[in-house]
Write a protein that holds these residues in place. Structure first.
Motif, PDB file in Angstrom:
ATOM      1  N   MET A   1       0.901  -1.006   0.211  1.00 45.80           N
ATOM      2  CA  MET A   1      -0.061  -0.015   0.033  1.00 45.80           C
ATOM      3  C   MET A   1       0.836   1.199  -0.174  1.00 45.80           C
ATOM      4  SD  MET A   1      -3.229   0.846   2.293  1.00 45.80           S
ATOM      5  CE  MET A   1      -2.285   0.793   3.787  1.00 45.80           C
ATOM      6  N   ARG A   3       1.440   5.260  -0.103  1.00 48.08           N
ATOM      7  CA  ARG A   3       0.907   6.299   0.360  1.00 48.08           C
ATOM      8  C   ARG A   3       1.683   7.365  -0.129  1.00 48.08           C
ATOM      9  NH1 ARG A   3      -3.500   5.559   4.615  1.00 48.08           N
ATOM     10  NH2 ARG A   3      -4.034   3.614   4.412  1.00 48.08           N
ATOM     11  N   ILE A   4       1.066   8.270  -0.810  1.00 43.23           N
ATOM     12  CA  ILE A   4       1.873   9.540  -1.162  1.00 43.23           C
ATOM     13  C   ILE A   4       1.247  10.899  -0.647  1.00 43.23           C
ATOM     14  CG2 ILE A   4       2.913  10.946  -3.045  1.00 43.23           C
ATOM     15  CD1 ILE A   4       2.811   8.151  -4.768  1.00 43.23           C
ATOM     16  N   MET A   5       1.749  11.534   0.104  1.00 40.93           N
ATOM     17  CA  MET A   5       1.133  12.816   0.893  1.00 40.93           C
ATOM     18  C   MET A   5       1.822  14.047   0.176  1.00 40.93           C
ATOM     19  SD  MET A   5      -0.791  11.715   3.652  1.00 40.93           S
ATOM     20  CE  MET A   5      -1.132  10.134   4.310  1.00 40.93           C
ATOM     21  N   PRO A   6       0.970  14.774  -0.453  1.00 36.57           N
ATOM     22  CA  PRO A   6       1.341  16.253  -0.911  1.00 36.57           C
ATOM     23  C   PRO A   6       1.855  16.913   0.461  1.00 36.57           C
ATOM     24  CG  PRO A   6      -0.866  15.837  -1.508  1.00 36.57           C
ATOM     25  CD  PRO A   6      -0.688  14.695  -0.530  1.00 36.57           C
ATOM     26  N   THR A  48     -16.331   0.871   3.724  1.00 37.17           N
ATOM     27  CA  THR A  48     -15.483   1.848   4.431  1.00 37.17           C
ATOM     28  C   THR A  48     -15.330   3.126   3.613  1.00 37.17           C
ATOM     29  OG1 THR A  48     -14.109  -0.407   4.718  1.00 37.17           O
ATOM     30  CG2 THR A  48     -12.840   1.815   4.576  1.00 37.17           C
ATOM     31  N   ASP A  49     -15.294   4.201   4.508  1.00 36.84           N
ATOM     32  CA  ASP A  49     -15.364   5.520   4.084  1.00 36.84           C
ATOM     33  C   ASP A  49     -16.875   5.656   3.140  1.00 36.84           C
ATOM     34  OD1 ASP A  49     -13.072   6.494   4.953  1.00 36.84           O
ATOM     35  OD2 ASP A  49     -12.002   5.797   2.998  1.00 36.84           O
ATOM     36  N   ILE A 107     -14.771  12.737   1.181  1.00 43.79           N
ATOM     37  CA  ILE A 107     -14.415  11.575   0.471  1.00 43.79           C
ATOM     38  C   ILE A 107     -14.610  11.934  -0.886  1.00 43.79           C
ATOM     39  CG2 ILE A 107     -14.555   9.168   0.118  1.00 43.79           C
ATOM     40  CD1 ILE A 107     -13.876   9.786   2.894  1.00 43.79           C
ATOM     41  N   ASP A 109     -12.827  10.732  -3.668  1.00 49.41           N
ATOM     42  CA  ASP A 109     -12.573   9.521  -4.717  1.00 49.41           C
ATOM     43  C   ASP A 109     -13.840   8.449  -4.557  1.00 49.41           C
ATOM     44  OD1 ASP A 109     -10.000   7.111  -5.079  1.00 49.41           O
ATOM     45  OD2 ASP A 109     -11.853   7.297  -5.983  1.00 49.41           O
ATOM     46  N   ARG A 111     -14.774   5.926  -5.999  1.00 53.40           N
ATOM     47  CA  ARG A 111     -14.434   4.529  -6.666  1.00 53.40           C
ATOM     48  C   ARG A 111     -14.842   3.610  -5.584  1.00 53.40           C
ATOM     49  NH1 ARG A 111     -10.215   2.401  -3.460  1.00 53.40           N
ATOM     50  NH2 ARG A 111      -8.830   3.907  -2.703  1.00 53.40           N
ATOM     51  N   ARG A 112     -15.500   2.419  -6.208  1.00 51.83           N
ATOM     52  CA  ARG A 112     -15.873   1.312  -5.155  1.00 51.83           C
ATOM     53  C   ARG A 112     -14.796   0.563  -4.816  1.00 51.83           C
ATOM     54  NH1 ARG A 112     -21.382  -1.659  -6.543  1.00 51.83           N
ATOM     55  NH2 ARG A 112     -20.492  -3.046  -4.920  1.00 51.83           N
ATOM     56  N   ASP A 113     -14.634   0.400  -3.655  1.00 50.18           N
ATOM     57  CA  ASP A 113     -13.683  -0.694  -2.818  1.00 50.18           C
ATOM     58  C   ASP A 113     -13.986  -1.983  -3.526  1.00 50.18           C
ATOM     59  OD1 ASP A 113     -11.514   0.642  -1.767  1.00 50.18           O
ATOM     60  OD2 ASP A 113     -12.995   1.466  -0.301  1.00 50.18           O
TER      61      ASP A 113
ATOM     62  N   ALA B  22      -7.474  11.158  -0.281  1.00 51.00           N
ATOM     63  CA  ALA B  22      -8.600  10.412  -0.208  1.00 51.00           C
ATOM     64  C   ALA B  22      -8.076   9.061  -0.819  1.00 51.00           C
ATOM     65  CB  ALA B  22      -9.677  10.791  -1.101  1.00 51.00           C
ATOM     66  N   ALA B  24      -5.407   7.301  -0.683  1.00 49.93           N
ATOM     67  CA  ALA B  24      -4.723   6.753   0.481  1.00 49.93           C
ATOM     68  C   ALA B  24      -5.394   6.255   1.587  1.00 49.93           C
ATOM     69  CB  ALA B  24      -3.535   7.490   0.970  1.00 49.93           C
ATOM     70  N   LYS B  54      -6.814  -4.174   9.521  1.00 50.77           N
ATOM     71  CA  LYS B  54      -7.029  -3.486   8.446  1.00 50.77           C
ATOM     72  C   LYS B  54      -6.888  -1.956   8.773  1.00 50.77           C
ATOM     73  CE  LYS B  54     -10.660  -1.788   5.289  1.00 50.77           C
ATOM     74  NZ  LYS B  54     -12.098  -2.079   4.658  1.00 50.77           N
ATOM     75  N   TYR B  55      -7.737  -1.669   9.997  1.00 50.70           N
ATOM     76  CA  TYR B  55      -7.817  -0.257  10.413  1.00 50.70           C
ATOM     77  C   TYR B  55      -6.428   0.189  11.137  1.00 50.70           C
ATOM     78  CZ  TYR B  55     -12.162   0.761   8.594  1.00 50.70           C
ATOM     79  OH  TYR B  55     -13.299   1.077   7.925  1.00 50.70           O
ATOM     80  N   ARG B 103      -3.227  -5.717  -0.570  1.00 47.13           N
ATOM     81  CA  ARG B 103      -3.543  -3.997  -0.599  1.00 47.13           C
ATOM     82  C   ARG B 103      -2.949  -3.287   0.586  1.00 47.13           C
ATOM     83  NH1 ARG B 103      -9.393  -1.317  -1.304  1.00 47.13           N
ATOM     84  NH2 ARG B 103      -9.478  -3.101  -3.080  1.00 47.13           N
ATOM     85  N   GLN B 427     -17.082  -6.317   3.376  1.00 45.28           N
ATOM     86  CA  GLN B 427     -16.187  -5.392   2.639  1.00 45.28           C
ATOM     87  C   GLN B 427     -15.329  -4.436   3.610  1.00 45.28           C
ATOM     88  OE1 GLN B 427     -16.551  -1.663   2.450  1.00 45.28           O
ATOM     89  NE2 GLN B 427     -14.431  -1.871   1.497  1.00 45.28           N
ATOM     90  N   ASP B 428     -16.033  -3.983   4.589  1.00 46.91           N
ATOM     91  CA  ASP B 428     -15.340  -3.300   5.720  1.00 46.91           C
ATOM     92  C   ASP B 428     -14.342  -4.171   6.555  1.00 46.91           C
ATOM     93  OD1 ASP B 428     -14.748  -0.824   6.936  1.00 46.91           O
ATOM     94  OD2 ASP B 428     -15.686  -1.538   8.691  1.00 46.91           O
ATOM     95  N   GLU B 431     -12.335  -6.712   2.985  1.00 43.30           N
ATOM     96  CA  GLU B 431     -12.626  -6.374   1.389  1.00 43.30           C
ATOM     97  C   GLU B 431     -12.951  -7.350   0.541  1.00 43.30           C
ATOM     98  OE1 GLU B 431     -11.484  -3.225   0.328  1.00 43.30           O
ATOM     99  OE2 GLU B 431     -10.834  -2.537   2.121  1.00 43.30           O
TER     100      GLU B 431
END
Lengths: 113, 440
Positions: A1, A3-6, A48-49, A107, A109, A111-113, B22, B24, B54-55, B103, B427-428, B431
């Motif tokens: 995973m 992660r790029i943070m500006p 999630t989100d 949120i 983005d 996109r569906r997870d 978002a 990430a 996961k969290y 992931r 999913q939560d 996944e």
């Protein structure tokens, strides 16, 4: 995973982001972390989100104003035909619902997870 | 008002920031995201353990997170009753760990965790390997208390299945139901509190009534109960009458419903006052206790369950061991997959805060348990819980059950929402996806 943070995001101290909510908790600031935790109570049903789409209304990335109004209406049991959201929203202060609406509206983005 | 608006804008900016944050995972706190220190081991790959892993990674991707779970695939208890009723296949309630590994970068170790040394901060696996931890999350679920009911041991469970851990036991019960003749009697014995999934026995008889009504309509269902009251009782009893007529008979504690002895060979259950009930298929939901590793770790008390500190779910007895899910003493929160998932999110945040020298957040947990009485007949109970005066309590004025006087459209919607909930929580947690959009 990865992660790029500006840089400008890293530069903000999340802990310093305080929300001063409505009447109910006028003196209690809600931190970014607390807002995240509050919003995460939505995820078991909305994904999630809040990204899960299905026969529940999508909540990720919806405008803050409409999310907040909907949550407050659930809390006041003013949405006809509601099954469970009135029972759940009643467990939060108005300021907390505002924080949840802020988190979910951010949120971007979809996109569906 | 100016400061509210300004802060609102800041938060929106932070959450939205060019989409990068978002993408990430905006739950990741910028303050912690880049840090690496900390080894967390999780034991148990169900709703609690998988969610916690996961969290933890979402909040602090640099953490070293290992999840120990012997099974390569996890069968959920939620919706296993629907398999018994013929409304779902077993392949639709099984979940794997690939996305959590690939992931999220969680190390998933398919081993049985045999022991914990709380002093040394290590977990010993069945293959002899030892895993060191800074923080340990136990989510062991339940074990059947085979000392708790006379005549009910592991051999008896092969004849009179409990099916209270989903998988082979669930398949065994379904095959017995399929083999039963029309006109037979199915008996379910329900335990006293506390036990996993308070509405579970009552949804189960509903689902079995659904199966009987389609395939064996002359059959009867007897529910012997060690309690005088149960979860969503009024709603269940209304639903049973409306949908299944007099097929289901419930006998509570006061009517001698408590089963004290079991004879697996003759399929007989003996009540407290000596009445013998013989069934063609018998499902014993026995007394339960916290999963074995919790006892090995020294976090259980005399009740067989785990006392925890309310804010964090750290053990009251052993430092740096956190316990979530059915194994804990968290009443009034029920022992549900929903609560295990909710507790795991709060506990993951508490662990990250602790590792970073911060105070834990103010916890809030929710629960919503749907029960599917028939394909178009769902009911629910919900709750919101917080720490109030040092104890976990349900928030006054929140929660409660579906209205008694709701119409058919309401019941149908709750049955649909049950499916939506299932698909969302898997999913939560893992996944993974639920497969089917509708129940019929």
């Amino acid at each position: 995973m990865t992660r790029i943070m500006p840089r400008h995001v890293i530069g903000l101290s999340a802990a310093a982001l305080l929300l001063f909510g409505g009447q109910a908790m006028a003196e209690e600031p809600i931190s970014y972390e607390q807002a995240s935790l509050l919003a995460s109570t939505c995820f078991a049903c909305h994904g999630t989100d809040g990204r899960k789409e299905g026969n529940f209304a999508p909540i990720a990335g919806r405008p803050y104003e409409s999310l907040n109004a909907q949550l407050i209406a659930f809390r006041n049991d003013q949405v006809p035909g509601t099954t469970v959201m009135n029972r759940l929203a009643a467990g939060y202060s108005e300021a907390e619902l505002e924080a949840i609406a802020l988190y979910l509206s951010g949120i971007t983005d979809r996109r569906r997870d | 008002m100016d400061s509210i608006k300004m802060n609102r804008r800041k938060l929106l900016k932070l959450l939205g920031a060019g989409g990068a944050l978002a993408a990430a995972g905006p739950l990741a706190s910028p303050a912690f995201a880049a840090r690496t220190a900390g080894r967390v081991v999780g034991v148990g790959g169900g709703f609690g353990g998988a969610t916690a892993a996961k969290y933890l990674k979402r909040l602090q991707p640099g953490l070293d997170v290992t999840l120990v779970e012997p099974a390569r695939e996890f069968y959920t208890c939620p919706f296993s009753n629907l398999y018994l009723g013929g409304m779902r296949q077993m392949e639709q309630i099984v979940h794997g760990y690939d996305t959590l590994k690939n992931r999220y970068g969680i190390k998933v170790v398919h081993q049985y965790a045999e022991d914990v040394d709380g002093e040394a901060h290590t977990v010993r696996l069945a293959n002899g390997e030892t895993l060191p931890y800074d923080k340990l999350v136990l989510s062991p679920g339940i074990d059947i208390d085979f000392e708790g009911l006379e005549g009910y041991d592991e051999a008896a469970a092969e004849k009179l299945p409990h099916a209270w851990k989903a998988g082979d036991q669930t398949r065994l019960l379904r095959s017995q139901l399929e083999a039963m003749d029309d006109g037979g009697t199915f008996i379910l014995s329900a335990p006293d509190n506390p036990f996993r999934c308070p509405p579970g026995p009552y949804e189960r008889v509903s689902q079995i009534a659904h199966y009987f009504s389609q395939h064996k309509p002359r059959s009867k269902i007897l529910l012997l109960d060690a309690k005088d009251a149960f979860s969503k009782q009024g709603l269940f009893m209304d639903g049973w009458r409306e949908v299944y007529g007099d097929m289901i008979e419930w006998v509570g504690l006061s009517d001698d419903g408590r089963v004290v002895r079991v004879d697996a060979d003759s399929r007989e259950l003996e009540s407290e006052f000596g009445e013998i009930h013989r069934g063609d298929v018998v499902n014993v939901v026995p007394p339960q206790k916290a999963g074995a590793i919790a006892h090995r770790a020294g976090v259980t008390n005399g009740s067989g369950w785990v006392p925890v500190k309310p804010h964090t779910f750290e053990s009251q007895q052993v430092d740096d061991i956190y316990v979530v899910g059915d194994a804990t003493i968290a009443a009034p929160m029920p022992k549900s997959g929903f609560c295990a998932n909710a507790q795991a999110r709060v506990t993951a945040a508490a662990i990250v805060a602790e590792l970073n020298g911060q105070d834990p957040l103010d916890p809030v947990w929710t629960n919503t348990c749907y029960s599917v009485i028939a394909p178009e007949y769902g009911i629910s109970v919900a709750g919101v819980y917080r720490v109030i005066d040092g104890e976990i309590r349900e928030v006054e004025g929140s929660g409660g059950v579906s209205p008694r006087d709701a119409d058919a459209a309401f019941r149908r919607r709750e049955a649909e929402y049950a499916v939506q909930w299932y698909n969302a929580i898997v999913q939560d947690t893992w996944e993974t996806r639920g497969l089917q959009k509708t129940l019929t």
